[in-house]
Design an enzyme around this catalytic site. Structure first.
Site, mmCIF file in Angstrom:
data_model
loop_
_atom_site.group_PDB
_atom_site.id
_atom_site.type_symbol
_atom_site.label_atom_id
_atom_site.label_comp_id
_atom_site.label_asym_id
_atom_site.label_seq_id
_atom_site.Cartn_x
_atom_site.Cartn_y
_atom_site.Cartn_z
ATOM 1 N N ASP A 89 0.832 -1.202 0.000
ATOM 2 C CA ASP A 89 0.000 0.000 0.000
ATOM 3 C C ASP A 89 0.872 1.259 0.000
ATOM 4 O O ASP A 89 1.882 1.316 0.696
ATOM 5 C CB ASP A 89 -0.869 -0.036 1.270
ATOM 6 C CG ASP A 89 -1.769 1.165 1.392
ATOM 7 O OD1 ASP A 89 -2.704 1.262 0.582
ATOM 8 O OD2 ASP A 89 -1.527 2.012 2.276
ATOM 9 N N GLU A 114 1.217 -0.496 -5.094
ATOM 10 C CA GLU A 114 0.197 0.537 -5.289
ATOM 11 C C GLU A 114 0.922 1.872 -5.392
ATOM 12 O O GLU A 114 1.279 2.493 -4.391
ATOM 13 C CB GLU A 114 -0.789 0.600 -4.107
ATOM 14 C CG GLU A 114 -1.951 1.530 -4.434
ATOM 15 C CD GLU A 114 -2.415 2.447 -3.286
ATOM 16 O OE1 GLU A 114 -3.430 3.125 -3.481
ATOM 17 O OE2 GLU A 114 -1.774 2.489 -2.222
#
Ligand code: GLC
Ligand code: CA
Length: 588
Positions: free
Chosen positions: A213, A255
């Site tokens: 993330d 990401e």
């Protein structure tokens, strides 16, 4: 709900290319299925739906954060990386989820949120209370809020600065996202060690991959922008080396909401690899733009502009996910136009994006939903679906933040859409009851019962995709058309000879899409395939032959697409043999 005869549970099949071939499905545990009637979805609920996901044709489930958390950012505010949220179940339930998924030959991908923690994490509590203690330097502290002034603020709707004053330590701490999410200090070797151990912890439990993330933001520097700093890349290289060494076959997915030439750096190089996969952020908004403008222009351009990525690397492509439809990767004019089309009510906007689901974005037009998915499933990259979009679920823009599109999965017309037996008032997020998307008619059970439903169509598309390794493994080449609304590309793959088949196992598929709102016809140039025959991949029907001049003219209904098998006339002579040349089990 039954999915036919009891499923065979053959177990996980070895396939080093699983992450390139597979179809992914993002599922929020808390919103999927509630097994104990407390109003919150849980692991046992998700386990009970694995047969459904297998039936649909999902290969990989991506489960966003389910860790101990105050849930002020959907769980992306982690308070303990090794504990699961009690509402979702226990660590044994999670283990069972992995085992049960593997038994169905499905992989499990989880989120590793390492840029920041929740301010409730004990590291942060220790850090703010004892600057000299072992956790004193775990976060990015400063006496002023003057540093890194030109760094971008991401949550522009809620945050005014990337610094927040902590009254306990009497210093400012740095945060890229919400002010309750302090950034970890990656300069600290202890932080780096902890992160490695967290990744090990979950890989030891059997997960097949980790979505990293917010990965561009790990390191900060005075000279840089705090995005994609060289030290960040060095850190990911070391993490990858550890994974390859200790957990071969598991993957990392980046990401990084950045421009393509920056994102490719997250794949690293053949010598120094970083992530196996990275999300493709720029393609997604251009699909939506093409649908409304009826112009293929910018989408075609971005598909033409393919960057070299290392062998074995793969893009992750998507239409929607748990976040807003981000408009960061388009310029200002384009963005305003998109807002005009897709977020005409200011409530639909958030930060630099649109907080709506696929079906409502496309005004529930089945033709457009199918067209968008047909692009998604034929792009070069692994397609990632968002739970509920397979039945065209709606959203609820009266809910806060991105919760608008995180409402409970609609299983049936029963109480709480079959999601939970709890008192409806107890649900964390209400089920969608709007006129068009009401769970009374938009639900899995109703769509299972209609052979022409979106759900059955999606399943058919996933099956078709699975039969043709070219979609997961092949190259993509944009080809010329004489129409501004008609996009076409050829997917091409030459499989290795196998025991079952010898000789040329090349597969070429023409994918053509019309964005026009009315019927149209277009001429497509396929100079390499002059004289070849075309067969529809769905039904095997023969189409007009490609002329000796390499051109073929096709007629499209409004917002229609074709996936056509390109067959060398000398090599095959019947549609069925052409289309069944390569089966998934013998392609590697
Ligand atoms: C990622 C997540 C998003 C979250 C953010 C901050 O972008 O996708 O949901 O809010 O990180 O943790
Ligand atoms: Ca529950």
């Amino acid at each position: 709900m039954s999915f036919g005869a009891p499923m065979m549970l053959p177990g996980l099949q070895r396939d080093e290319h699983w992450y390139q071939r597979g179809v992914y499905y993002e599922v929020l545990v808390g919103s999927y299925a509630d097994s104990n009637g407390d109003g919150i979805g849980d692991f046992q609920g998700l386990i009970s739906k694995l047969d459904y996901l297998q039936w649909l044709g999902v290969d990989v489930i991506w489960v966003p954060p389910f860790f101990e958390s105050p849930l002020r950012d959907g769980g992306y505010d982690v308070a303990d990386y090794r504990k699961v949220l009690p509402d979702y179940g226990t660590i044994d339930d999670f283990r069972e989820l992995v085992t049960q998924a593997h038994a169905r030959n499905m992989r499990v991908l989880i989120d590793i949120v390492i840029n920041h923690t929740s301010d409730q994490h004990e590291w942060f509590q220790a850090s703010r209370e004892d600057p000299e203690g072992p956790y004193g330097d775990f976060y990015v502290w400063s006496d002023t809020d003057e540093k890194y002034q030109d760094y971008r603020i991401i949550f522009v709707d809620t945050e005014e600065s990337n610094w927040t004053f902590d009254p306990i330590r009497r210093q400012f701490f740095f945060h890229r996202f919400f002010s309750h999410q302090p950034d970890l200090n990656f300069e600290s070797p202890a932080v780096q060690r902890e992160v490695f151990d967290i990744v090990r912890f979950w890989l030891d439990l059997g997960v097949d991959g980790c979505r990293l993330d917010a990965i561009p933001y790990l390191f900060e520097s005075e000279e840089g922008t705090g995005e994609s700093e060289p030290e960040t890349h060095e850190f990911i290289q070391r993490l990858r080396a550890m994974v390859d060494d200790e957990y071969p076959g598991r993957v990392l997915l980046a990401e990084a909401n950045q421009w393509p030439h920056e994102v490719v750096d997250y794949f690293g190089t053949d010598e120094e690899p970083e992530c196996h996969m990275a999300f493709d952020f720029p393609t997604m908004p251009r699909i939506f733009y093409a649908l409304r403008s009826q112009l293929k222009g910018e989408l075609e351009e971005i598909l033409r502009d393919q960057l070299d990525i290392p062998k074995g690397a793969a893009w992750g492509v998507f239409l929607r996910n748990h976040d807003e439809l981000t408009l960061e990767m388009v310029d200002e004019d384009y963005r305003q136009t998109m807002y005009g089309w897709y977020a005409y009510d200011p409530r639909m906007r958030i930060n630099v994006g649109i907080r709506r689901r696929l079906a409502p974005l496309l005004e529930n037009s089945l033709d457009e939903i199918k067209l968008a998915n047909a692009i998604l499933l034929s792009l070069k990259g692994s397609p990632i679906l968002y739970y509920g979009d397979e039945i065209g679920m709606g959203d609820n823009i009266w809910l806060d933040d991105r919760d608008a599109s995180r409402t409970p999965m609609q299983w049936s017309p029963d109480r709480n859409a079959g999601f939970s037996t709890a008192d409806p008032g107890k649900l964390k997020l209400p089920v969608v009851q709007s006129l068009v998307y009401n769970y009374g008619h938009v639900n899995v059970e109703a769509q299972m019962a209609q052979s022409g439903s979106l759900l059955h169509w999606m399943r058919g598309m996933l099956q078709l995709r699975r039969q043709h390794p070219v979609f997961g493994m092949g190259s993509l080449e944009v080809v010329e058309t004489n129409h501004e609304s008609v996009l076409a590309y050829v997917r091409d793959y030459r499989g290795q000879p196998s025991k079952r088949h010898s000789g040329d196992r090349r597969e070429r598929i023409l994918c053509a899409f019309s964005f026009a709102d009315t019927p149209t016809s277009a001429t497509i140039s396929l100079p390499l395939d002059a004289g070849s025959r075309l067969f529809d991949l769905h039904g095997g029907q023969e189409f007009p032959r490609i002329g000796e001049d390499g051109e073929v003219t096709l007629t499209f209904g409004a917002k229609q697409f074709y996936w056509l098998y390109i067959a060398d006339p000398e090599f095959v002579d019947t549609a069925t043999s052409a289309i069944s040349i390569i089966r998934p089990d013998d392609a590697s």
